[in-house]
Design an enzyme around this catalytic site. Sequence first.
Site, PDB file in Angstrom:
ATOM      1  N   GLU A 420       0.816  -1.216   0.000  1.00 44.85           N
ATOM      2  CA  GLU A 420       0.000   0.000   0.000  1.00 44.85           C
ATOM      3  C   GLU A 420       0.852   1.270   0.000  1.00 44.85           C
ATOM      4  OE1 GLU A 420      -2.675   0.226   3.347  1.00 44.85           O
ATOM      5  OE2 GLU A 420      -3.663   2.024   2.582  1.00 44.85           O
ATOM      6  N   LYS A 602      -6.598  -0.858  11.985  1.00 48.95           N
ATOM      7  CA  LYS A 602      -6.090  -1.179  10.639  1.00 48.95           C
ATOM      8  C   LYS A 602      -4.890  -0.270  10.340  1.00 48.95           C
ATOM      9  CE  LYS A 602      -5.706  -0.885   5.992  1.00 48.95           C
ATOM     10  NZ  LYS A 602      -4.729  -0.039   5.296  1.00 48.95           N
ATOM     11  N   ASP A 618       5.429 -14.374  11.154  1.00 52.44           N
ATOM     12  CA  ASP A 618       4.111 -14.933  10.831  1.00 52.44           C
ATOM     13  C   ASP A 618       3.043 -13.856  11.049  1.00 52.44           C
ATOM     14  OD1 ASP A 618       1.638 -16.244  11.021  1.00 52.44           O
ATOM     15  OD2 ASP A 618       2.511 -18.049  11.885  1.00 52.44           O
ATOM     16  N   HIS A 721      -2.278  10.632   1.235  1.00 51.50           N
ATOM     17  CA  HIS A 721      -2.351   9.232   0.837  1.00 51.50           C
ATOM     18  C   HIS A 721      -2.573   9.114  -0.666  1.00 51.50           C
ATOM     19  CE1 HIS A 721      -3.289   5.021   0.731  1.00 51.50           C
ATOM     20  NE2 HIS A 721      -4.522   5.257   0.295  1.00 51.50           N
TER      21      HIS A 721
END
Length: 770
Positions: A420, A602, A618, A721
């Site tokens: 992203e 998030k 992981d 962004h």
Amino acid sequence: MTDKPSPPPSSVSVGPVSAPGKSFLIGEYAVLEGHEAVVTAVDVRAHAHTPRDQHGERPDPGSPFVAAAVELVSGWLRGHGHEVPAPASIPVVTTVGFTAGARKLGLGSSAAVTAAVVGWYLRAAGLDPDTPYVRQVAYSIAREAHAIAQEGRGSGADVASAVYGGTIRFARDGGVQPIELPSWLAIGFFDAGAPASTTSLVKAVETGADRDPATYEAAIAELASASRRFQSALEERPATGFGLIQEACATHNQGLRQLQDIAKASILTERIETILGAAQWAELAAKPAGAGGGDLVVVFARDPALLDRVAVELYHRHDIALVRKLETDAAGLRAEPRPPVNSRIRGLFKRSIPERRAAVAVATGLEPARFADADSGALEQDTAEHMIENVIGCLSLPIGVATNFRLNGRDYLVPMCVEEASVVAAASNAAKMIRAGGGFAGVSDPPWMIAQVQLVRVGPRAVEDVVRAVEADKQALLDIADDSHPRLVARGGGARGVEVRTLDEDTIVVHMLIDCRDAMGANLLNTVAEAIAPRLDQISGWRSVLRILSNLADRRASHVSCRVPVSTLTTKEIDGAIVAKRIEEASRFAELDPYRATTHNKGIMNGIDAVVIATGNDWRAMEASAHAFAVSHGRYGPLAIWRAVEDAEGQTVALEGEISVPTAVGVVGGATRTHPTARLALDILGRPSGGELGLIMAAAGLASNLAALRALATEGIQRGHMSLHARAVALAAGARGAEVESIAQRLIDVGEIKPERAEALLGQLRTGEG
Ligand SMILES: CC(C)(COP(=O)([O-])OP(=O)([O-])OC[C@H]1O[C@@H](n2cnc3c(N)ncnc32)[C@H](O)[C@@H]1OP(=O)([O-])[O-])[C@@H](O)C(=O)NCCC(=O)NCCSC(=O)C[C@@](C)(O)CC(=O)[O-]
Ligand SMILES: NC(=O)C1=CN([C@@H]2O[C@H](COP(=O)(O)OP(=O)(O)OC[C@H]3O[C@@H](n4cnc5c(N)ncnc54)[C@H](O)[C@@H]3O)[C@@H](O)[C@H]2O)C=CC1
């Protein structure tokens, strides 16, 4: 210490030189009256090195310690026929490790700075600071320089420790003798929460001594006897030795209480007493490390696991942290192969990939050739073939480095692997603001994971009875667990506890708490669960079913905080104090509403996952654990929260943020060593321990959260962004090479960052219409 110096070489090379900080183990105040103190060097170092242009490093000739060191060492070199570096080539001295955030910890930075500068000049003249003769020279110069800069105060023990390192017995007029700490002794340092002023405490004690000389003398006698007892303990076997250390600490604290009474100053503050109380409750020994009044408290234990227990107790009940990774017995003055990592690289994003690799190589000291491990083909098919099953190839993702990270007094360039746009920019941007407030401060829980064994009813035995039987068998279970991993025990890990939980009247679950050191621990714990299950079947009469670790790693969280001065939050339109308030409001929204908390988290996982992936860890385990932790108070909530801080006049002066998140991650095992790019990522981070890596991840999460909230609370997320996302949109529309930047810029200019617009613009560009 009488070797002659080797003659200076013909060409002068100026490599970095470092000197450690120090902590008193015992003998404070008594040392000022000629008694012996025991001082250990701690592995927090002042580095003197040539300034690096790319980081904008500048020397500080105005520091009285640097100035005195330069003057005296130059005089000595001249007097002994050595070449003296030109006055303009004063080294930079890096001392960030001596603080927690912006607060000093009392680790003797001024002595370490003085010693490092002296060592740098000696090294520049071709003298090796690691040799006994040069150390002796360095000690006498540094001691004098430090005394001049300090105007004669202080015992000089800090300079001796900075030069000789290790652990020393020090008396003002009796020289410096190295002593050995026994291997059975574990030492930890707790943060007493406030900076102490040794000078003003010593003055207050002097005034008190004038008022009441008899009590003063009695106190000094106690402190001196504590020091003698401590020293004799070091020669003893563990049981006797530790008993003597407990007595020595109790006597020492008694002496300090007497001094406190006559000085009318707070030597054993409330927080220090809390730490002493917790240590006493756990049957450990503790005392202030230094003059008291703040700074650090040193805690002694016979077993590092007991130290971990006290650390967990103090952190969770009183918010008192074990100071990270403060190793004792550190090396003294020494030449370093390279200066410490500096993560402040202005405008790294404006450079080409080869230039960035070169800059990261300079900042970290890695060989430039190593960066081939970040090429997209670095994971060869042969290796991939053995990592998973039915391999058909590899999926490449970009890996970037976030700049500006400073955590617990160390700089890190943080590798982040993510698909992203704007995540790496956002983390770097926020880390820069946080750095202005001293950086992140963090503490990690000990690396304890939970292995679960489910037991279900077979036959009539009642659940309470089974629980009692398992609880009575704890020691045998701990032993079986340790026997299943002898190498883990040898590394200082192993079984730490057994817990029994009743789920319903037909089901119980046994938790084995395992310290898995630097591994994530899944396979380690699964082995333990399988090893203890037969014993549980036998003693319970019930039947074991699942034997597997729990991914809710709630005993293994990383706790990171930061304090951002409001001035750095200011945007073009909005004052920083208002931005701080708005970020607090944004935090409260997440605290009140699970819908918002999920998005808030998030944004945090943007940073955390990117580091988890870059280092070969992981990420499913990390995600599962983080979200289960986020719901631990009964409702899904934010992993990080923010508050505006006001001064006494009600003015908003700073923004404080904190995050707690489970970080069951490793630096051994899994793909951390098999994937070449993961290995490179860990090398860029300076090969951290598992706990340190967890803290870096939590810091990356906190930074990502701050960047997003600041944007959301001010101009909105889209400007920052989407302008970075525009490049991905241009790529998706088919732009290649120089077209990408050109189309991205056009999308930003028209304010419409959409695929259809990108396709249209690309068409125009290619037909020459654009
Ligand atoms: C995008 C920025 C950083 C621009 O910010 P800016 O103010 O235009 O940046 P600047 O030009 O003033 O530069 C400031 C620093 O930012 C960094 N920086 C600046 N530009 C770059 C770049 N191109 N590449 C790499 N680093 C960059 C860089 O560190 C630079 O300083 P330097 O170190 O160079 O002296 C800012 O607007 C920002 O932080 N925005 C937040 C973006 C964000 O959070 N993205 C995450 C994706 S959105 C999401 O998934 C989560 C969300 C939002 O839903 C979570 C939530 O709701 O809470
Ligand atoms: N539920 C889950 O999360 C599960 C995860 N996994 C996978 O397990 C892997 C992680 O398991 P691990 O046991 O961590 O790895 P691992 O099985 O590779 O074991 C780590 C090994 O490293 C050795 N070691 C060397 N130096 C060490 C040090 N300083 N500290 C600790 N150990 C050291 C240990 O002896 C141990 O054998 C990951 O790949 C994960 O995806 C597997 C099963 C379940």
